[in-house]
Enzyme design. Structure first.
Site, short mmCIF file in Angstrom:
data_model
loop_
_atom_site.label_atom_id
_atom_site.label_comp_id
_atom_site.label_asym_id
_atom_site.label_seq_id
_atom_site.Cartn_x
_atom_site.Cartn_y
_atom_site.Cartn_z
N HIS A 1 0.81 -1.23 0.00
CA HIS A 1 0.00 0.00 0.00
C HIS A 1 0.84 1.28 0.00
O HIS A 1 0.61 2.20 0.78
CB HIS A 1 -0.94 0.00 1.21
CG HIS A 1 -1.99 -1.08 1.15
ND1 HIS A 1 -2.45 -1.63 -0.01
CD2 HIS A 1 -2.67 -1.72 2.16
CE1 HIS A 1 -3.37 -2.55 0.26
NE2 HIS A 1 -3.52 -2.64 1.55
N HIS B 1 -9.64 1.96 0.77
CA HIS B 1 -9.54 0.85 1.71
C HIS B 1 -10.62 0.86 2.79
O HIS B 1 -10.36 0.53 3.95
CB HIS B 1 -8.14 0.86 2.34
CG HIS B 1 -7.64 -0.48 2.73
ND1 HIS B 1 -8.17 -1.22 3.77
CD2 HIS B 1 -6.66 -1.25 2.20
CE1 HIS B 1 -7.51 -2.36 3.88
NE2 HIS B 1 -6.59 -2.41 2.94
N GLU C 1 -11.41 -3.93 -2.65
CA GLU C 1 -10.49 -2.89 -3.14
C GLU C 1 -10.31 -3.09 -4.64
O GLU C 1 -9.67 -4.05 -5.06
CB GLU C 1 -9.15 -3.00 -2.45
CG GLU C 1 -9.20 -2.93 -0.95
CD GLU C 1 -8.01 -3.64 -0.31
OE1 GLU C 1 -6.86 -3.38 -0.71
OE2 GLU C 1 -8.23 -4.47 0.58
C1 BGC Z 1 -4.40 -6.53 2.17
C2 BGC Z 1 -4.19 -7.28 3.44
C3 BGC Z 1 -3.66 -6.33 4.46
C4 BGC Z 1 -4.63 -5.22 4.62
C5 BGC Z 1 -4.13 -4.19 5.57
C6 BGC Z 1 -5.38 -5.45 2.41
O1 BGC Z 1 -5.55 -4.71 1.27
O2 BGC Z 1 -4.85 -7.38 1.14
O3 BGC Z 1 -3.27 -8.34 3.26
O4 BGC Z 1 -3.42 -6.94 5.67
O5 BGC Z 1 -4.88 -4.60 3.40
O6 BGC Z 1 -5.10 -3.72 6.36
#
Ligand code: BGC
Length: 385
Positions: free
Chosen positions: A140, A214, A349
């Site tokens: 991310h 998210h 997402e």
């Molecule tokens: C991911 C997860 C991650 C989470 C974080 C998601 O987009 O796929 O693996 O732990 O984000 O909060």
């Protein structure tokens, strides 16, 4: 008696002249209602003050957004009795977001949503090392991804529906990524209870971009309940199996006959505990589905029988990460009491595939100078009687 009447007239005049607060809820010259309310949200440890923007539509649906991380801190949706309740997970206090937001609650994600293997990639023969924040990988956008940045927010005056324009410029080299990236995101709340999110970006050097949102949803409106009873349908015949660190192996596997088959709606919890190597690796669902079709299309539907709430997702992206909240670990309070426990929220997402910069068979995430990155996702809420 006479004195009381005088006082009331005085108060009335005062309110007319000076207004009663910062509410933008008035008719503008073109006759449109401006349904955006701005308020103070909190103060960062270093003293920066954060604002909250509340969008409302004619039905009474509300979406709250802050200029830290472009975070959606609240979003309400109606149940079958017309009751609007908050359906997105978040912290009870601003500090939760300012202190790192380890779950990425409600945040805008960039410059690259999802994982990049070994935190490196090569563009035009040059290898870039980006910041690692997830074992060997980058997740991310790195430790200080777009979810930790200040976004400039403007209320779009001439829009048909309440709309916010969020802008952030990511410097060349930030978190290790090449190119100065100018990013704009629009949040629009329509009168048919849809939150539309449009992303745009431009760069001055070749780079990679994969922007997403998210928010974790729990359509029950009670954040202490798990989401395993929500019924989910995803328009995808294939998904991307992953390795131990959740990087796609490169295989594009058919969902048919596996717990990953959501082509026909089923409760999230139906197969989540099946004896399946991929479910073990993800601790549940934490995978990218390869969406059927192209262009802006309906890609997923979620239904919560208890309240009648339903959500439909539209996107023009090739993939969606369906994450069943497997890393929620009860460390923080929820907005409805109790703690944010295991699987009390899910994310859908929309995005390009994880690790695309290292996987030439995946659709490209490269952005060159002169090109414009554009993508759109809609979360639309309704009720099934
Ligand atoms: C991911 C997860 C991650 C989470 C974080 C998601 O987009 O796929 O693996 O732990 O984000 O909060």
């Amino acid at each position: 008696m006479k004195k009381a009447t005088h006082n009331s007239i005085f108060i009335l005049l005062f309110l007319i002249i000076f207004g009663c607060g910062k509410e933008n809820n008035k008719q503008d010259i073109s006759g449109k209602m401006e349904n955006v309310h701005t308020s103070d949200y909190g103060v960062m440890p270093k003293g920066d003050s954060i604002k909250k923007y509340t969008l409302s539509n004619k039905n009474g649906m509300k979406v709250e957004v802050i200029n830290f991380g472009g975070i959606i801190t609240s979003l309400t949706a109606p149940d079958r009795n017309g009751k609007y309740e908050d359906v997105v997970l978040g912290f009870t206090k601003p500090e939760g977001y300012f202190d790192g937001n380890p779950y990425y609650f409600g945040a805008l994600i960039g410059r690259y949503g999802n994982r990049i293997a070994n935190a490196k990639f090569t563009l035009d023969g040059k290898t870039y090392e980006i910041n690692k924040n997830d074992g060997p990988n980058s997740l991310h956008g790195g430790k200080e991804g777009f979810h930790t940045r200040f976004w400039n927010i403007e209320v779009v005056k001439d829009a048909k529906f309440p709309t916010l324009k969020l802008s952030y410029t990511s410097a060349d080299g930030e978190e290790g990524y090449p190119g100065k990236l100018t990013t704009t995101v629009f949040y629009t709340l329509t009168d048919d209870n849809a939150l539309e999110i449009s992303y745009e970006a431009e760069t001055d050097k070749p780079t990679v971009v994969n922007l997403t949102q998210h928010s974790y949803f729990n359509l029950s409106g009670n954040f202490t309940k798990t989401i395993t009873d929500h019924e989910l349908q995803i328009n995808a015949d294939h998904f991307l199996p992953v390795n131990e660190t959740l990087i796609p192996t490169g295989e594009q596997k058919a969902v048919k006959g596996t717990p990953f088959d959501f082509t026909v709606s089923k409760p999230i919890g139906k197969d989540i505990s099946a004896d399946d190597d991929q479910l073990k690796k993800g601790k549940g669902y934490d995978h990218n589905w390869i969406l059927n079709g192209k262009g802006l299309r309906s890609i997923a539907k979620v239904y919560h029988q208890g309240t009648g709430r339903s959500m439909e997702v539209f996107t023009d992206e090739p993939g969606v990460q369906f994450y069943s909240g497997n890393f929620l670990d009860g460390k923080f309070d929820t907005k409805t009491g109790g703690k944010n426990e295991f699987r009390t929220g899910f994310c859908l997402e929309t995005q390009h595939f994880p690790d695309s910069p290292n996987q030439p068979s995946f659709p490209s995430t490269e952005l060159k100078p002169g090109q414009k990155y554009q993508s759109k996702t809609i979360y639309k809420f309704s009720v099934k009687k």
